[in-house]
Design an enzyme around this catalytic site. Structure first.
Site: not given
Length: 486
Positions: A74, A77, A318
């Site tokens: 993640s 991102k 997230s």
């Protein structure tokens, strides 16, 4: 080597720098601490890419395999949201439109009614109800044509490249559609919230409530009130059959999110209900995947909050669905193609404009859920450096999770980590977690008030993930304290 230049190259550490204080003793201690961190037995056989740099000067202060590309999870991102702030702009809003190609005759709408989604991952059941109420407020009580659901702003690829099959029914692996719905304020688009309540009498079936309320899914409920708390929920592959099994303690409840198969059709189910609630009858058929004609006029519209506000829940929590929507929105904005491929090209163009080389990394989705994404600590710290010079940096920086801050939309995925340490309310960073993958990338201020940027990516470990997270926390403490211990 003079003070201010110390570099770790492979297994060798040369020189000493400004990273952790102005005296040789303190810096040597810090150097040893970072050496010891990388020598931890939890990392035996694992791959690590680590880099620490000074934000003001951009100079490299510490590095270990800095250009080794690893799966970021993640942390990706960071790249997606930074590019979106540039490509789409901080004021960008997603829209959902209600249109028609027909005229009015009293209370009758003579043409088709189109619900057109432009990718909003934050729209909720109440918003669809408001659109239907708006139509009723215009005096419309009957639609003579069809009810058409237009999700063509994005392509029909519902899942990202190489997403794991066992994530398919999870809220974080939900299908991507330009016409979707979120059941909650976390904006978990394409999912339903399933609340199971166990009666006081042991052996009796649990009761089930769906949010938003719908009959689009089917329930196979074998869960009962009982001891053991073995209750579980999953969705059968390729269907909307929700299977509930096990026991739930008497008098308790469980709330879980589950993705749906084909979110556009869930929206169709919900919006037809919203129209019926307003007393609006549709004479024609329901059409899925239709296209709104260019001549259709907008009757009502819902808009999301601006991007500069949306990146807060996206990064703090997230949120995969929001990241994927942004990627395809960038593709639509730049190339008039709402695809992940076009979105990745838009991100690459952003990097090129910033003087970075997109060929040094591989991106295939927006959220980091795919294991085909490959970035290095060098890639991430390069990104952090160029982002720190953008006019929207403060907004983006504030959206990052803050270590040890218990407020959910402040601390986010770091709210339980590094409490009562020098990194608490200091470290602003993005986490990443998958099986055998962990990452931590962000900014931290040292004891002398200097802002540092760093990235640590770890792949291929076989120990419990908590041990790798503990090493990441140790790194943050070393950087913030300017000394060698926790």
């Amino acid at each position: 080597m003079r003070l201010g230049q110390w570099i770790h190259t492979g297994a060798m550490l040369v020189g000493l720098g400004l990273l952790l204080g102005g005296c040789a003793t303190s810096s040597n201690t810090s150097e040893q601490a970072l050496d010891q961190l990388l020598a931890d037995p939890a990392l035996a056989g694992a791959s690590v890419s680590l880099m620490v740099r000074d934000v003001r000067t951009g100079s490299t202060l510490y590095q270990h395999n800095p250009r080794t590309r690893l799966i970021p999870a993640s942390s990706l991102k960071l790249l997606t949201t930074a590019a979106a702030m540039d490509v789409l702009g901080p004021q960008y809003r997603f829209s959902t439109q209600l249109l028609s190609d027909g005229g009015r005759q009293g209370e009758r709408l003579m043409g088709n009614l189109y619900l057109r989604g432009l990718g909003d991952p934050t729209i909720q059941w109440a918003d669809y109800q408001a659109l239907a109420a708006n139509l009723a407020g215009q005096g419309i009580r009957q639609v003579q044509g069809d009810l058409v659901f237009d999700d063509t702003w994005f392509d029909a690829e519902r899942l990202g490249l190489d997403w794991a099959h066992d994530d398919e029914d999870k809220y974080y692996g939900a299908q991507i559609s330009a016409l979707t719905v979120s059941p909650n304020a976390d904006f978990d688009a394409g999912t339903l919230t399933v609340t199971a309540k166990a009666p006081a009498v042991v052996g009796q079936p649990v009761s089930i409530t769906l949010s938003p309320p719908t009959d689009y899914v089917q329930l196979s409920n074998l869960a009962v009130s009982g001891m053991g708390n073995s209750y579980g929920l999953n969705r059968q592959h390729g269907t909307n059959l929700l299977r509930l099994r096990g026991t739930l303690a008497p008098g308790t409840q469980s709330r879980q999110s589950v993705s749906v198969w084909e979110p556009t059709q869930l929206v169709a189910n919900l919006f037809a209900r919203a129209l019926a609630e307003q007393g609006i009858a549709v004479q024609g058929k329901r059409v899925i995947d239709g296209t709104s004609p260019a001549t259709a006029r907008v009757l009502a519209q819902h808009q999301s909050a601006p991007l500069q506000e949306l990146i807060r829940p996206l990064l703090k929590l997230s949120n995969n669905s929001m990241a994927e929507a942004l990627l395809k929105a960038m593709g639509r904005q730049q190339a008039n193609a709402g695809t992940a491929t076009a979105g990745v090209t838009a991100v690459a163009d952003f990097l090129t404009r910033q003087g970075l080389d997109p060929t040094t990394l591989s991106q295939v989705d927006g959220s980091g859920l795919s294991r085909r994404n490959l970035l290095s600590a060098q890639n991430f710290t390069d990104l952090l450096l160029v982002v720190s010079k953008q006019p929207w940096f403060n907004t983006w920086y504030a959206a990052l999770p803050v270590a040890g801050n218990p407020k959910r939309l402040v601390g986010g995925s770091l709210r339980y980590r590094l409490q009562e340490t020098s990194a608490q309310n200091n470290l602003h960073a993005k986490t990443g977690s998958m099986g055998g993958v962990s990452s931590l990338t962000g900014y931290i201020t040292d004891a002398e008030g200097r802002r540092l940027m760093f990235s640590m990516l770890t792949n291929n470990y076989v120990v419990e993930g908590a041990r790798i997270k503990a090493l990441e926390d140790r790194l943050a403490i070393i950087l913030s304290r300017n000394e060698g211990g926790a």
